[in-house]
Design a protein around this motif. Sequence first.
Motif, PDB file in Angstrom:
ATOM      1  N   SER A  76       0.753  -1.213   0.114  1.00 18.49           N
ATOM      2  CA  SER A  76      -0.095   0.067   0.057  1.00 18.49           C
ATOM      3  C   SER A  76       0.922   1.238   0.120  1.00 18.49           C
ATOM      4  O   SER A  76       2.142   1.214   0.463  1.00 18.49           O
ATOM      5  CB  SER A  76      -0.746  -0.060   1.362  1.00 18.49           C
ATOM      6  OG  SER A  76      -0.295  -0.041   2.305  1.00 18.49           O
ATOM      7  N   GLU A  77       0.313   2.599  -0.577  1.00 13.75           N
ATOM      8  CA  GLU A  77       0.967   3.558  -0.525  1.00 13.75           C
ATOM      9  C   GLU A  77       1.329   3.912   0.901  1.00 13.75           C
ATOM     10  O   GLU A  77       0.719   3.999   1.866  1.00 13.75           O
ATOM     11  CB  GLU A  77       0.275   4.606  -1.185  1.00 13.75           C
ATOM     12  CG  GLU A  77       0.756   6.000  -1.281  1.00 13.75           C
ATOM     13  CD  GLU A  77       0.781   6.636  -2.504  1.00 13.75           C
ATOM     14  OE1 GLU A  77       1.626   7.312  -2.882  1.00 13.75           O
ATOM     15  OE2 GLU A  77       0.224   6.094  -3.417  1.00 13.75           O
ATOM     16  N   LYS A  78       2.653   4.367   0.843  1.00 18.50           N
ATOM     17  CA  LYS A  78       3.395   4.954   2.304  1.00 18.50           C
ATOM     18  C   LYS A  78       3.036   6.508   2.174  1.00 18.50           C
ATOM     19  O   LYS A  78       3.552   7.191   1.244  1.00 18.50           O
ATOM     20  CB  LYS A  78       4.936   4.473   2.167  1.00 18.50           C
ATOM     21  CG  LYS A  78       5.224   3.030   2.547  1.00 18.50           C
ATOM     22  CD  LYS A  78       6.540   2.719   2.636  1.00 18.50           C
ATOM     23  CE  LYS A  78       7.013   1.422   2.850  1.00 18.50           C
ATOM     24  NZ  LYS A  78       8.293   1.080   3.009  1.00 18.50           N
ATOM     25  N   MET A  79       2.301   6.882   3.113  1.00 18.84           N
ATOM     26  CA  MET A  79       1.980   8.175   3.067  1.00 18.84           C
ATOM     27  C   MET A  79       2.807   9.147   4.055  1.00 18.84           C
ATOM     28  O   MET A  79       3.478   8.535   4.916  1.00 18.84           O
ATOM     29  CB  MET A  79       0.426   8.475   3.572  1.00 18.84           C
ATOM     30  CG  MET A  79      -0.620   7.598   2.689  1.00 18.84           C
ATOM     31  SD  MET A  79      -0.740   8.363   1.067  1.00 18.84           S
ATOM     32  CE  MET A  79      -1.343   9.864   1.224  1.00 18.84           C
ATOM     33  N   PRO A  80       2.865  10.453   3.493  1.00 19.28           N
ATOM     34  CA  PRO A  80       3.880  11.257   4.218  1.00 19.28           C
ATOM     35  C   PRO A  80       3.173  11.572   5.748  1.00 19.28           C
ATOM     36  O   PRO A  80       1.886  11.836   5.686  1.00 19.28           O
ATOM     37  CB  PRO A  80       4.186  12.345   3.419  1.00 19.28           C
ATOM     38  CG  PRO A  80       2.873  12.564   2.452  1.00 19.28           C
ATOM     39  CD  PRO A  80       2.494  10.991   2.475  1.00 19.28           C
ATOM     40  N   PRO A 105       2.637  22.831   2.929  1.00 21.16           N
ATOM     41  CA  PRO A 105       4.046  22.295   2.643  1.00 21.16           C
ATOM     42  C   PRO A 105       3.799  21.637   0.900  1.00 21.16           C
ATOM     43  O   PRO A 105       2.785  21.482   0.418  1.00 21.16           O
ATOM     44  CB  PRO A 105       3.999  21.227   3.456  1.00 21.16           C
ATOM     45  CG  PRO A 105       2.612  20.767   3.820  1.00 21.16           C
ATOM     46  CD  PRO A 105       1.880  22.229   3.746  1.00 21.16           C
ATOM     47  N   THR A 106       4.972  20.872   0.715  1.00 20.21           N
ATOM     48  CA  THR A 106       4.932  20.070  -0.509  1.00 20.21           C
ATOM     49  C   THR A 106       5.102  18.556  -0.301  1.00 20.21           C
ATOM     50  O   THR A 106       5.945  18.378   0.939  1.00 20.21           O
ATOM     51  CB  THR A 106       6.140  20.366  -1.411  1.00 20.21           C
ATOM     52  OG1 THR A 106       5.832  21.799  -1.727  1.00 20.21           O
ATOM     53  CG2 THR A 106       6.128  19.465  -2.696  1.00 20.21           C
ATOM     54  N   ILE A 107       4.229  17.581  -0.459  1.00 21.13           N
ATOM     55  CA  ILE A 107       4.481  16.303  -0.448  1.00 21.13           C
ATOM     56  C   ILE A 107       4.594  15.579  -1.451  1.00 21.13           C
ATOM     57  O   ILE A 107       4.578  15.977  -2.694  1.00 21.13           O
ATOM     58  CB  ILE A 107       3.217  15.653   0.731  1.00 21.13           C
ATOM     59  CG1 ILE A 107       1.852  15.686  -0.399  1.00 21.13           C
ATOM     60  CG2 ILE A 107       2.982  16.597   1.640  1.00 21.13           C
ATOM     61  CD1 ILE A 107       0.659  15.142   0.217  1.00 21.13           C
ATOM     62  N   SER A 108       5.255  14.174  -1.370  1.00 19.17           N
ATOM     63  CA  SER A 108       5.379  13.512  -2.523  1.00 19.17           C
ATOM     64  C   SER A 108       4.803  12.049  -2.307  1.00 19.17           C
ATOM     65  O   SER A 108       4.454  11.467  -1.353  1.00 19.17           O
ATOM     66  CB  SER A 108       7.069  13.258  -2.621  1.00 19.17           C
ATOM     67  OG  SER A 108       7.177  12.377  -3.690  1.00 19.17           O
ATOM     68  N   LEU A 109       3.861  11.716  -3.519  1.00 13.29           N
ATOM     69  CA  LEU A 109       3.309  10.576  -3.503  1.00 13.29           C
ATOM     70  C   LEU A 109       3.464   9.499  -4.384  1.00 13.29           C
ATOM     71  O   LEU A 109       4.330  10.062  -5.564  1.00 13.29           O
ATOM     72  CB  LEU A 109       1.924  10.769  -3.898  1.00 13.29           C
ATOM     73  CG  LEU A 109       1.110  11.296  -2.499  1.00 13.29           C
ATOM     74  CD1 LEU A 109      -0.568  11.917  -3.131  1.00 13.29           C
ATOM     75  CD2 LEU A 109       1.034  11.218  -1.336  1.00 13.29           C
ATOM     76  N   ASP A 110       3.327   8.316  -4.617  1.00 14.01           N
ATOM     77  CA  ASP A 110       3.727   7.169  -5.519  1.00 14.01           C
ATOM     78  C   ASP A 110       3.065   7.631  -6.707  1.00 14.01           C
ATOM     79  O   ASP A 110       3.366   6.883  -7.877  1.00 14.01           O
ATOM     80  CB  ASP A 110       3.674   5.837  -4.851  1.00 14.01           C
ATOM     81  CG  ASP A 110       4.599   5.531  -3.893  1.00 14.01           C
ATOM     82  OD1 ASP A 110       5.762   6.092  -3.914  1.00 14.01           O
ATOM     83  OD2 ASP A 110       4.299   4.729  -3.036  1.00 14.01           O
ATOM     84  N   ASN A 167       9.429   9.304 -10.927  1.00 14.13           N
ATOM     85  CA  ASN A 167       8.321   8.264 -10.386  1.00 14.13           C
ATOM     86  C   ASN A 167       7.408   8.851  -9.492  1.00 14.13           C
ATOM     87  O   ASN A 167       6.688   8.023  -8.756  1.00 14.13           O
ATOM     88  CB  ASN A 167       8.898   6.953 -10.322  1.00 14.13           C
ATOM     89  CG  ASN A 167       9.522   6.389 -11.496  1.00 14.13           C
ATOM     90  OD1 ASN A 167       9.134   6.471 -12.675  1.00 14.13           O
ATOM     91  ND2 ASN A 167      10.759   5.576 -11.408  1.00 14.13           N
ATOM     92  N   ARG A 168       7.790   9.938  -8.767  1.00 15.51           N
ATOM     93  CA  ARG A 168       6.873  10.244  -7.846  1.00 15.51           C
ATOM     94  C   ARG A 168       6.095  11.655  -8.201  1.00 15.51           C
ATOM     95  O   ARG A 168       6.383  12.231  -9.360  1.00 15.51           O
ATOM     96  CB  ARG A 168       7.853  10.899  -6.791  1.00 15.51           C
ATOM     97  CG  ARG A 168       8.813   9.953  -6.275  1.00 15.51           C
ATOM     98  CD  ARG A 168       7.964   8.891  -5.459  1.00 15.51           C
ATOM     99  NE  ARG A 168       7.831   9.640  -4.046  1.00 15.51           N
ATOM    100  CZ  ARG A 168       7.119   8.773  -3.106  1.00 15.51           C
ATOM    101  NH1 ARG A 168       6.556   7.604  -3.169  1.00 15.51           N
ATOM    102  NH2 ARG A 168       6.826   9.560  -2.086  1.00 15.51           N
ATOM    103  N   PHE A 169       5.060  11.861  -7.512  1.00 17.70           N
ATOM    104  CA  PHE A 169       4.067  12.894  -7.726  1.00 17.70           C
ATOM    105  C   PHE A 169       4.054  14.039  -6.507  1.00 17.70           C
ATOM    106  O   PHE A 169       3.808  13.524  -5.444  1.00 17.70           O
ATOM    107  CB  PHE A 169       2.584  12.504  -8.100  1.00 17.70           C
ATOM    108  CG  PHE A 169       2.439  11.651  -9.386  1.00 17.70           C
ATOM    109  CD1 PHE A 169       2.015  12.334 -10.352  1.00 17.70           C
ATOM    110  CD2 PHE A 169       2.849  10.357  -9.387  1.00 17.70           C
ATOM    111  CE1 PHE A 169       1.874  11.493 -11.715  1.00 17.70           C
ATOM    112  CE2 PHE A 169       2.650   9.564 -10.548  1.00 17.70           C
ATOM    113  CZ  PHE A 169       2.493  10.216 -11.566  1.00 17.70           C
TER     114      PHE A 169
END
Length: 396
Positions: A20-24, A43-48, A80-82
């Motif tokens: 599962s996606e690891k969330m910040p 803030p700026t976060i990064s998702l898969d 490969n990140r968003f």
Amino acid sequence: MKNLINCVVFILLISGCSTSEKMPVVIVSETAGLDRPLEYVNPTISLDSELLENEMLVAIDPEDGTAIPVDDTAFVKNENRFEYSIIFPITLMANQTKKFNISIKEKSKIGLPIQQMLSEDNLAVENKYYKATFSTEDDKRGGQVNGIELKNFKNQLLKRSHIAMHWAPNFSKSNSGLYFNLEDLRPDSKNHLEVEKYRVVKERSGSTDSVPEILIEGRYEFYDNLPYFLFESVISVQKEVELNLLRNDEMTMDSLFTHLAYAKKDGTIKRLNLYSDELDVLEENHVTDDAAWLAFYNLEKGYGFGSIRLQYDNSNTKGEPSPTHNPYTKITKSSNNGRYWNRVLSDTIQTFPVGSQYYEKNAYLVFPVGSEKPEKVIESYAERLNQPLSVQVIEN
């Protein structure tokens, strides 16, 4: 072969369920010893992966488990990140730290903010404290703030009868006798509105026909449930030009206030009557160009309006000082008993070389005043805004 296929399918199902996606996690800390009843963090976060159409981000408040809707204002794909720039409201006590787990939820299961800040005709933004109106393209005013209604003071209208209330940045070309600003941008210049969950952003940029050598950029940010809005501007010299006046942070108004207050270099507060000889002291002892804040207020009616100077930088594109002359904050007695303030960057004829730049960022605050300490509220907001929260993102 059949057993092998079944085995592969089984392995794929297991791997799909277990990854599962690891969330910040966003960690917000108050380090100045000040209570924060309401602030927005960005803030700026990064998702898969990219969010689906029916998905949205929420921030889980660790105190009560509340899912706070997050405004994912923009994203960029980085390899490969968003990467998402996000905004959400928080409340913190002095010296408190909170860890917000960012999670993905279905939109249908989350209650969204219902406050509609922008009017249908795009010419007004409002929250519970004020209604700010924009000048229109029809009268070639380019969309600056034209007036402000104070909702908690019988809808008192702050305005300047014959021009827009907000009149910055502005400049005058040598020997022309005319002033130009965001209202004078060419019809094809940028005039962009962005409506978000908690914020309305208005951006203007371009040049004027009369002074094409200068590029001016302006950005407003209006937030829900806050008594101030932000404005930042950049004046950029694209081609050498001679000017006789250059200014920013200007608010011009009718006879709507009784007094002026401002912060001095030593931290003390100076108060002056706007309609007495007291004001004449500023002819020799100017308010400094980098005064932390200044405000007009009406002691009888109990309202005030002021500028909290958050950033001020006159560095050119090479990081060197841009030309200025006698910079100071001017308080002016104007026609029909009006009063206005502005920051003078240059008040003489001089040449501005290519690369000269002038940047400002201010918070314009509407606030209540009392007879004992009229500046109490604006001092409090200046203290908080100039000591922002510490925001850290932990990518899990």
